[in-house]
Design a protein around this motif. Structure first.
Motif, PDB file in Angstrom:
ATOM      1  N   UNK A  79       0.838  -1.203   0.000  1.00 32.01           N
ATOM      2  CA  UNK A  79       0.000   0.000   0.000  1.00 32.01           C
ATOM      3  C   UNK A  79       0.872   1.253   0.000  1.00 32.01           C
ATOM      4  N   UNK A  80       1.898   1.262   0.856  1.00 35.89           N
ATOM      5  CA  UNK A  80       2.801   2.414   0.889  1.00 35.89           C
ATOM      6  C   UNK A  80       3.547   2.551  -0.432  1.00 35.89           C
ATOM      7  N   UNK A  81       3.997   1.426  -1.004  1.00 37.86           N
ATOM      8  CA  UNK A  81       4.699   1.466  -2.290  1.00 37.86           C
ATOM      9  C   UNK A  81       3.797   2.010  -3.389  1.00 37.86           C
ATOM     10  N   UNK A  82       2.522   1.609  -3.394  1.00 38.14           N
ATOM     11  CA  UNK A  82       1.597   2.106  -4.413  1.00 38.14           C
ATOM     12  C   UNK A  82       1.330   3.594  -4.229  1.00 38.14           C
ATOM     13  N   UNK A  83       1.236   4.041  -2.981  1.00 32.47           N
ATOM     14  CA  UNK A  83       1.043   5.473  -2.719  1.00 32.47           C
ATOM     15  C   UNK A  83       2.237   6.277  -3.236  1.00 32.47           C
ATOM     16  N   UNK A 122      -5.285   7.957  -9.126  1.00 34.04           N
ATOM     17  CA  UNK A 122      -4.432   7.740  -7.944  1.00 34.04           C
ATOM     18  C   UNK A 122      -5.238   7.106  -6.817  1.00 34.04           C
ATOM     19  N   UNK A 123      -6.419   7.655  -6.555  1.00 31.34           N
ATOM     20  CA  UNK A 123      -7.276   7.091  -5.494  1.00 31.34           C
ATOM     21  C   UNK A 123      -7.661   5.662  -5.846  1.00 31.34           C
ATOM     22  N   UNK A 124      -8.062   5.445  -7.100  1.00 31.01           N
ATOM     23  CA  UNK A 124      -8.462   4.118  -7.555  1.00 31.01           C
ATOM     24  C   UNK A 124      -7.328   3.108  -7.379  1.00 31.01           C
ATOM     25  N   UNK A 125      -6.113   3.497  -7.797  1.00 32.73           N
ATOM     26  CA  UNK A 125      -4.985   2.575  -7.700  1.00 32.73           C
ATOM     27  C   UNK A 125      -4.614   2.225  -6.273  1.00 32.73           C
TER      28      UNK A 125
END
Length: 815
Positions: free
Chosen positions: A124-128, A162-165
């Motif tokens: 999750x942090x990596x995707x953010x 961004x929110x979706x991902x």
């Protein structure tokens, strides 16, 4: 035979290895097929997740395909994850008309996989981090720079993706966590579980509410556009109809007067009408042949007379003759004065029910334009007034020309409800649907005139409403994105805070044994406001106290342990000494029996010599020579008996030093001690050794071991009750740097159920055996000579092998 047995064993081992390899190959194939099918199923689910998207409005959709790409990344690694992302995101080209989302979503999985593998960052942090640093700039580049999408539209797409991902990455991680916890295939961090759940509980409701609200807002915007357009169309049409009716009334009155008055009389009425109504540029009376008989003004702008001009070519004349009703003309080129497009209100002159000419008033559209501009200017609407032939009368469109056919260009006209249509222009293939909607128009059409001679087309551009809607949802999505970032930060803080006590407890318990052993008293046990964690801390504290007490007792016991160990060692040595003595006594008993066998022949011979001396005396044949010979023979027999006693004495003499000795000599000495006994029992000993080896150790103790093995072989042969003669073979070999002496017999072998127990103390297969012979032999070989003694069954009997240290140098012990 032994070689054949070894070959069979080798074949069996090779066959078992091949079967095991085949089973492993089949298992590997099954695993590969299973993982491939699961990967394909997840890719198909990713395509379905993008197909069954959740639209907010137009192409602003929430997609779910990246959830399954992230799952493949976690289950199967980076390579398959990237492939799955590329395939599942390929469907976005169908729904969004451009390939750039494929690049963005594939890069997302690649970067997240790299960060999680190399940097050990949570998914999750990596995707953010990906969306903040790479993803959102890529959206800006592709949408705003490459496709020229306005920044307002780009910003909403950028924030939405961004929110979706990030939400999809969160859902994928939770699914993987649930699977892992259920299958227990790997361990998960409790802090990460809390972190993900907290983030989901914050984002889930907010995202659902925003999605539902956005769809409602879009529907309301769409309905608002239609209602405003319908209201505007009705209002403008009514205004135009009133304006046309007023002009029609004036022309109709003139036509009624012309039926009973001469053209000269009508001239004043025409002047009065034009001067009293600014919506008329000029007016005139035409006879049956459409020639002007009365007209105001009499002269045009160039000073030419307007009376006598023919209008017989006007296309509305046949309609007037047929209907005998007032009507609006189509747009046409004017004949009087400067030639320019004009429209007219015309009414037939009816005399006795027949067509007698017409009154025509050239209309000024200035007032109509003012009304249309006023009514449409509030909502930036576009109006176009066309005649029955579809030619433009007037418009505020810049792409249309008066008196030319009304043409919008390439596009699609979709009929909606309530008389509303939507025209969507044709755009380039890579243009997003949102841009198509922005460039579209909602259209309302209405007819003007008693016979619908004109048509009013009102077009409402979507762009102003879309801008308002996008500005609204740019703010909402930005707020949601900030909530997302804040929720992740809050989840990080709360998850760390919630397990801070557990982390401290983990650190304490990790080093707890050492601290308890060192009698450390100042253990700072943590406190928690959570009941379950407090109970856990309490349990650890009680365990620590219990272990501390036990460690204290162990320390006290250790203080006396050395003394007790010394006592036990002394007892064991005493016990071992008694066993050795017992073994030696047993061996001595065996030796006494062997001495008896060795002395039986010389004693019999001595007895015969004595009888011979007596007989010689009785028969007077006893002379000095005969007596000397007989005495010499007796001395030789006594010497042989004395040598036998010396051999047995040497056998029981202990060796105090490790020396190099000949294995073959020790074998011969052992055979010499038991050979007579074996011959008496009809058992032959074959020393099948043509070579000799030098061993390191105690020769007499080594001979005792050999003697025990020979004695056991003899007893096994005698107990076997076999018809064949007994046989014992002794073989010398070298194996792995050791010298090995093997004693083989044909005494039937050792039962398999006791083969692994024969070297235990006091274990015997003989009814009167002590059970210490083989045990002492094992102790001598393993402890005194650092070797090994083994036993196994061979065809027809058993084989004992003694292997000890082998030396290449040093003299034989000749003592």
């Amino acid at each position: 035979m032994a070689r054949m047995t070894l070959a069979n064993q080798a074949n069996n081992l090779r066959r078992q290895a091949e079967e095991k390899a085949a089973n492993m190959t089949e298992s590997s194939k099954a695993d590969i097929i299973g993982s491939t099918l699961l990967c394909v199923a997840l890719i198909a689910a990713g395509l379905a997740g993008n197909y069954f998207r959740f639209p907010i409005f137009l192409n602003i959709d929430f997609l779910f395909g990246s959830i399954f790409a992230m799952l493949i990344l976690q289950f199967f690694g980076l390579g398959r994850g990237i492939l799955a992302a590329a395939i599942s995101s390929g469907y976005t080209y169908v729904i969004w008309n451009h390939p750039y989302a494929i690049i963005i979503m594939t890069a997302e999985v690649a970067v997240v996989g790299w960060l999680t593998n190399r940097r050990k960052i949570g998914i999750v942090l990596a995707d953010t981090l990906y969306w903040l640093i790479i993803g959102m700039p890529l959206v800006y580049l592709f949408y705003h720079v490459v496709m020229n999408v306005p920044f307002s539209n780009t910003s909403i797409v950028m924030t939405k993706q961004a929110v979706n991902g990030i939400v999809n990455a969160l859902v994928a991680r939770l699914i993987f966590t649930g699977f892992t916890l259920r299958s227990r295939s790997s361990l998960m961090s409790y802090r990460e579980i809390i972190y993900n759940l907290l983030a989901l509980f914050v984002l889930g409701p907010a995202l659902i509410m925003m999605a539902i609200g956005s769809r409602t807002d879009f529907a309301e915007t769409d309905l608002r556009i239609r209602i405003l357009l319908i209201q505007e169309s009705q209002h403008t049409t009514h205004s135009l109809e009133t304006w046309v009716a007023n002009r029609a009334s004036a022309i109709f009155n003139l036509a009624e007067m012309a039926a009973s008055r001469s053209p000269e009389q009508m001239q004043s009425y025409l002047e009065l009408t034009v001067n009293s109504d600014v919506n008329f540029q000029r007016a005139g009376l035409q006879d049956r042949e459409a020639t002007t008989t009365a007209y105001f003004p009499l002269l045009d702008e160039q000073g030419h007379k307007n009376i006598g001009m023919s209008f017989a070519d006007r296309p509305y004349i046949p309609i007037l003759k047929q209907t005998l009703k007032p009507m609006l003309s189509e747009v046409m080129m004017g004949k009087i004065g400067t030639h320019k497009p004009v429209v007219a209100m015309i009414a037939p002159v009816v005399i006795n029910g027949e067509y007698g000419g017409f009154i025509g008033g050239i209309l000024s559209l200035k007032q109509i334009l003012e009304r249309l501009d006023k009514s449409t200017g509030e909502n930036a609407s576009i109006f176009t007034l066309i005649d029955k032939n579809g030619n433009v009368i007037t418009t505020n469109r810049t792409d249309q020309t008066v008196m030319t056919p009304f043409v919008r260009g390439e596009g699609t006209l979709n009929r909606l409800n309530a008389g509303i249509s939507q025209w969507v222009p044709v755009v380039s293939p890579n243009t997003p649907i949102s841009e198509r909607w922005k460039n579209s128009f909602y259209i309302a059409e209405s007819t003007i005139g008693a016979m619908a001679e004109w048509k009013l087309i009102l077009e409402q551009p979507v762009a102003p409403f879309q801008k308002t809607l996008y500005d609204n949802y740019t703010g909402k999505l930005t707020l949601l994105f900030l909530i997302l970032i804040g929720a992740l930060a809050l989840a990080e803080f709360l998850s760390r805070s919630s397990i801070a006590t557990l982390e401290k407890l983990r650190l304490i318990t990790h080093d707890l044994p050492r601290r308890l052993v060192t009698d450390e008293k100042d253990i700072d046990w943590p406190e928690s406001g959570i009941i379950e964690i407090n109970h856990l801390i309490k349990n650890f504290r009680e365990i620590a106290n219990t272990l501390t007490a036990q460690f204290s007792e162990v320390r006290k016991n250790n203080e006396t342990l050395e003394h007790r160990v010394a006592q036990e060692v002394a007892k064991n040595r005493q016990h071992e000494f008694l066993l050795i003595q017992q073994s030696r006594m047993a061996a001595m008993g065996e030796m006494i029996g062997n001495i008896a066998h060795q002395w039986r022949q010389p004693l019999n011979a001595l007895g015969l010599l004595l009888y011979n001396i007596k007989d010689a005396y009785q028969f007077n044949t006893l002379d000095a020579a005969y007596l000397d010979q007989t005495v010499a023979d007796g001395r030789r027999m006594v010497q042989k008996m004395s040598t036998t006693i010396s051999d047995f004495a040497n056998f029981f003499r202990p060796n105090k030093e490790v020396i190099v000795f000949s294995a073959l000599e020790q074998i011969k000495e052992a055979i010499a001690l038991v050979e007579s006994s074996f011959q008496h029992s009809n058992i032959s000993i074959h020393n099948d050794t043509s070579q000799d080896i030098k061993l390191m150790g105690f020769p007499n103790e080594y001979s005792q071991v050999l003697l025990n093995l020979l004695s056991n072989a003899k007893e096994a042969i005698l107990a076997h009750n076999q018809t064949l003669p007994g046989r014992v073979d002794i073989v010398i070999t070298e194996q792995n740097g050791q010298g090995c002496v093997s004693v083989r017999d044909n005494g039937g072998g050792i039962p398999a159920d006791i083969l692994d127990r024969i070297f235990e103390p006091y274990f015997s297969t003989k009814g009167k055996g002590s059970g210490i012979g083989l045990y002492m032999s094992k102790m001598i070989v393993e402890r005194s000579m650092m070797g090994s003694i083994t036993a196994k069954n061979i065809e027809g009997g058993a084989e004992f092998s003694v292997c000890t240290s082998l030396t290449k140098d040093g003299p034989y012990d000749s003592s």
